[in-house]
Write an enzyme that holds these catalytic residues in place. Structure first.
Site, PDB file in Angstrom:
ATOM      1  N   ASN A  83       0.812  -1.209   0.000  1.00 30.22           N
ATOM      2  CA  ASN A  83       0.000   0.000   0.000  1.00 30.22           C
ATOM      3  C   ASN A  83       0.848   1.263   0.000  1.00 30.22           C
ATOM      4  O   ASN A  83       1.997   1.256   0.463  1.00 30.22           O
ATOM      5  CB  ASN A  83      -0.910   0.061   1.233  1.00 30.22           C
ATOM      6  CG  ASN A  83      -2.107  -0.867   1.133  1.00 30.22           C
ATOM      7  OD1 ASN A  83      -2.397  -1.430   0.073  1.00 30.22           O
ATOM      8  ND2 ASN A  83      -2.807  -1.040   2.233  1.00 30.22           N
TER       9      ASN A  83
ATOM     10  N   GLU B 194      -5.559  -8.847   3.355  1.00 29.99           N
ATOM     11  CA  GLU B 194      -5.683  -7.616   2.579  1.00 29.99           C
ATOM     12  C   GLU B 194      -5.541  -7.868   1.076  1.00 29.99           C
ATOM     13  O   GLU B 194      -5.424  -6.922   0.303  1.00 29.99           O
ATOM     14  CB  GLU B 194      -4.636  -6.592   3.046  1.00 29.99           C
ATOM     15  CG  GLU B 194      -4.919  -6.048   4.439  1.00 29.99           C
ATOM     16  CD  GLU B 194      -3.972  -4.953   4.862  1.00 29.99           C
ATOM     17  OE1 GLU B 194      -4.347  -4.175   5.762  1.00 29.99           O
ATOM     18  OE2 GLU B 194      -2.849  -4.872   4.317  1.00 29.99           O
TER      19      GLU B 194
ATOM     20  N   THR C 165      -2.238 -12.455  20.666  1.00 23.92           N
ATOM     21  CA  THR C 165      -1.633 -11.244  21.217  1.00 23.92           C
ATOM     22  C   THR C 165      -2.686 -10.461  21.996  1.00 23.92           C
ATOM     23  O   THR C 165      -3.827 -10.320  21.563  1.00 23.92           O
ATOM     24  CB  THR C 165      -1.037 -10.369  20.103  1.00 23.92           C
ATOM     25  OG1 THR C 165      -2.054 -10.023  19.159  1.00 23.92           O
ATOM     26  CG2 THR C 165       0.082 -11.129  19.377  1.00 23.92           C
TER      27      THR C 165
ATOM     28  N   LYS D 129      -1.117  -4.857  25.955  1.00 23.67           N
ATOM     29  CA  LYS D 129      -0.311  -4.647  27.160  1.00 23.67           C
ATOM     30  C   LYS D 129      -0.316  -5.864  28.074  1.00 23.67           C
ATOM     31  O   LYS D 129       0.547  -5.988  28.954  1.00 23.67           O
ATOM     32  CB  LYS D 129      -0.821  -3.424  27.917  1.00 23.67           C
ATOM     33  CG  LYS D 129      -0.557  -2.113  27.185  1.00 23.67           C
ATOM     34  CD  LYS D 129      -1.028  -0.925  28.000  1.00 23.67           C
ATOM     35  CE  LYS D 129      -0.729   0.378  27.264  1.00 23.67           C
ATOM     36  NZ  LYS D 129      -1.181   1.568  28.049  1.00 23.67           N
TER      37      LYS D 129
ATOM     38  N   ASP E  31       2.680  -6.130  13.460  1.00 23.58           N
ATOM     39  CA  ASP E  31       3.449  -6.615  12.312  1.00 23.58           C
ATOM     40  C   ASP E  31       4.896  -6.908  12.710  1.00 23.58           C
ATOM     41  O   ASP E  31       5.500  -7.867  12.232  1.00 23.58           O
ATOM     42  CB  ASP E  31       3.418  -5.589  11.182  1.00 23.58           C
ATOM     43  CG  ASP E  31       2.014  -5.388  10.619  1.00 23.58           C
ATOM     44  OD1 ASP E  31       1.205  -6.332  10.711  1.00 23.58           O
ATOM     45  OD2 ASP E  31       1.732  -4.295  10.102  1.00 23.58           O
TER      46      ASP E  31
END
Length: 293
Positions: free
Chosen positions: A10, A136, A211, A214, A243
């Site tokens: 992108n 994507e 994930t 925090k 990423d």
């Protein structure tokens, strides 16, 4: 072991504005900048900086040729990026004076990948190579099917999440790396225990990396579970944190590192990235990561 990242490319078009434009309003921006972007590009750069042998497959238009240069400068192989797209995928990003942003995404060439292109790219990879996918680009189902037939290990980051992800055959996925929002959307479960139970019911061989921001990260498969807490830092920009984590984790796995070490190094890399502005530009080198552990 080669890693093929078949992913998005992108151009991020960033406009600084006093406030978000409203319906019927014409607003002058105070600044304009262009940056390389896309989850695919960011993850390839993270993989390369982490020391992996990474090849990027994807599609751009002639307006996006500089994206190949950005990847090549980061030691990503760009032989399998085609340049015949109508318009390179891009994001129009408004950043207000208070630091908030709103984003309009256009898939462009990322959504013009053909079956013939997929076949040409996959001919160059074989058993025990790794395929990385995000959500994507188009033809995800076909890529998964063909890669599985060839014996590649398939790693899926189901972002951005939408209905197409639920149509995938998860029995053909080896690693699923996702956040809480994505996990809840795929499983319709709310607790981590039930999320893991549901995902493993789809594929007992699945290796899951969840994930939690925090709160750190949890790795789980049918046999073991590992938890890694996050590193406390002064956060500046979280844009490429996920990423960066994925690139470093997968690079470590490709080099046969122990899961605990892979989680530790990937978490440290992500903690460095969030202390810097930008996406690809915020991703640290392996030298920086190892010196800070």
């Amino acid at each position: 072991m080669k890693i093929l990242n078949f992913g998005s490319l992108n151009i991020d078009k960033v406009y600084s504005v006093p406030h978000f434009v409203s319906a019927g309003e014409t607003l002058s921006s105070t600044n304009y900048e262009e940056f390389p972007g896309g989850k695919g590009l960011n993850q390839s750069i993270a993989l390369a900086k982490a020391g992996a042998q990474v090849y990027h497959g994807g599609n751009i238009g002639k307006d996006g040729l500089f994206l190949k240069d950005v990847l090549a400068e980061a030691n990503v192989n760009v032989d399998w990026i085609e340049e015949d797209g109508s318009t390179t995928g891009h994001a129009i990003i408004q950043v207000s004076s208070s630091g908030e942003n709103c984003i309009l995404l256009f898939g462009g060439a990322n959504k013009e990948i053909t079956v013939d292109q997929i076949n040409r790219v996959l001919e160059n990879f074989s058993t025990d190579d790794i395929l990385l996918l995000q959500n994507e680009i188009n033809e995800i189902e076909y890529i998964v099917e063909k890669a599985h037939q060839k014996g590649l290990k398939i790693v899926l980051n189901p972002s951005p999440i939408d209905e197409s992800i639920t149509n995938l055959n998860f029995s053909k996925i080896d690693y699923l790396i996702l956040n809480e929002i994505e996990a809840k959307a795929i499983t319709n479960e709310q607790t981590n225990d039930k999320i893991f139970q549901k995902l493993l019911s789809l594929n007992k061989q699945l290796k899951i990396v969840l994930t939690l921001g925090k709160a750190g990260v949890i790795y789980k498969d049918i046999v073991i579970e590992h938890r890694q807490s996050s590193y406390k830092v002064d956060t500046v920009d979280t844009t490429a944190a996920g990423d960066t984590f994925l690139g470093y984790f997968l690079s470590q796995i490709s080099q046969h590192a122990h899961i605990k070490n892979a989680l530790k190094i990937a978490s440290k890399a992500a903690s460095i990235a969030v202390t810097r502005k930008g996406a690809a530009s915020s991703i640290p080198t392996m030298k920086e990561v190892m010196e800070s552990i």
